[in-house]
Motif scaffolding. Sequence first.
Motif, PDB file in Angstrom:
ATOM      1  N   ARG A 103      -5.638  55.614 -17.845  1.00 47.02           N
ATOM      2  CA  ARG A 103      -4.688  55.077 -16.860  1.00 47.02           C
ATOM      3  C   ARG A 103      -5.430  54.431 -15.697  1.00 47.02           C
ATOM      4  O   ARG A 103      -5.073  53.329 -15.265  1.00 47.02           O
ATOM      5  CB  ARG A 103      -3.754  56.194 -16.378  1.00 47.02           C
ATOM      6  N   GLU A 104      -6.458  55.080 -15.206  1.00 46.90           N
ATOM      7  CA  GLU A 104      -7.216  54.519 -14.083  1.00 46.90           C
ATOM      8  C   GLU A 104      -7.971  53.261 -14.496  1.00 46.90           C
ATOM      9  O   GLU A 104      -8.086  52.322 -13.702  1.00 46.90           O
ATOM     10  CB  GLU A 104      -8.158  55.572 -13.491  1.00 46.90           C
ATOM     11  N   ALA A 105      -8.459  53.232 -15.736  1.00 43.58           N
ATOM     12  CA  ALA A 105      -9.130  52.021 -16.225  1.00 43.58           C
ATOM     13  C   ALA A 105      -8.157  50.850 -16.236  1.00 43.58           C
ATOM     14  O   ALA A 105      -8.515  49.723 -15.872  1.00 43.58           O
ATOM     15  CB  ALA A 105      -9.707  52.263 -17.622  1.00 43.58           C
ATOM     16  N   HIS A 106      -6.918  51.108 -16.640  1.00 44.48           N
ATOM     17  CA  HIS A 106      -5.900  50.050 -16.648  1.00 44.48           C
ATOM     18  C   HIS A 106      -5.579  49.588 -15.225  1.00 44.48           C
ATOM     19  O   HIS A 106      -5.467  48.387 -14.969  1.00 44.48           O
ATOM     20  CB  HIS A 106      -4.643  50.543 -17.349  1.00 44.48           C
ATOM     21  N   LEU A 107      -5.451  50.534 -14.307  1.00 48.78           N
ATOM     22  CA  LEU A 107      -5.122  50.188 -12.919  1.00 48.78           C
ATOM     23  C   LEU A 107      -6.219  49.361 -12.246  1.00 48.78           C
ATOM     24  O   LEU A 107      -5.942  48.636 -11.294  1.00 48.78           O
ATOM     25  CB  LEU A 107      -4.848  51.457 -12.105  1.00 48.78           C
ATOM     26  N   SER A 108      -7.430  49.458 -12.735  1.00 48.55           N
ATOM     27  CA  SER A 108      -8.515  48.654 -12.174  1.00 48.55           C
ATOM     28  C   SER A 108      -8.944  47.540 -13.130  1.00 48.55           C
ATOM     29  O   SER A 108      -9.962  46.892 -12.918  1.00 48.55           O
ATOM     30  CB  SER A 108      -9.713  49.548 -11.839  1.00 48.55           C
ATOM     31  N   GLY A 109      -8.141  47.302 -14.169  1.00 52.50           N
ATOM     32  CA  GLY A 109      -8.475  46.319 -15.187  1.00 52.50           C
ATOM     33  C   GLY A 109      -8.036  44.901 -14.876  1.00 52.50           C
ATOM     34  O   GLY A 109      -7.566  44.591 -13.766  1.00 52.50           O
TER      35      GLY A 109
END
Length: 102
Positions: free
Chosen positions: A62-68
């Motif tokens: 989820r965090e990877a997506h939010l900073s993707g």
Amino acid sequence: MAKLGLFVALEAKSGKEQQLAAFLKNALPLVEAEPATASWFAIQVGPSKFGIFDTFPDEIGREAHLSGEVAKALMACAPDLLAKAPSIEKLEVLAEKLPNLR
């Protein structure tokens, strides 16, 4: 099973509805490049109301997506396309049904 998710509510500026819809449709290849995004849906709720619903197996995904790349692209075009800042809600997936494509 995807355990976590996001719901992002988006409201297009007047006259920018088609551009926001196009942005969301064109974001799909960026999301497809994210291995930890289990599912992703771009939706239109009303004439100017849109959203993104996506799921992840864990907080790291989820965090990877939010900073993707999708998040970066959305924030870059937000002043031009959105009537207000996106509303981003973190959520927990209680149950799911996805097609079995195996």
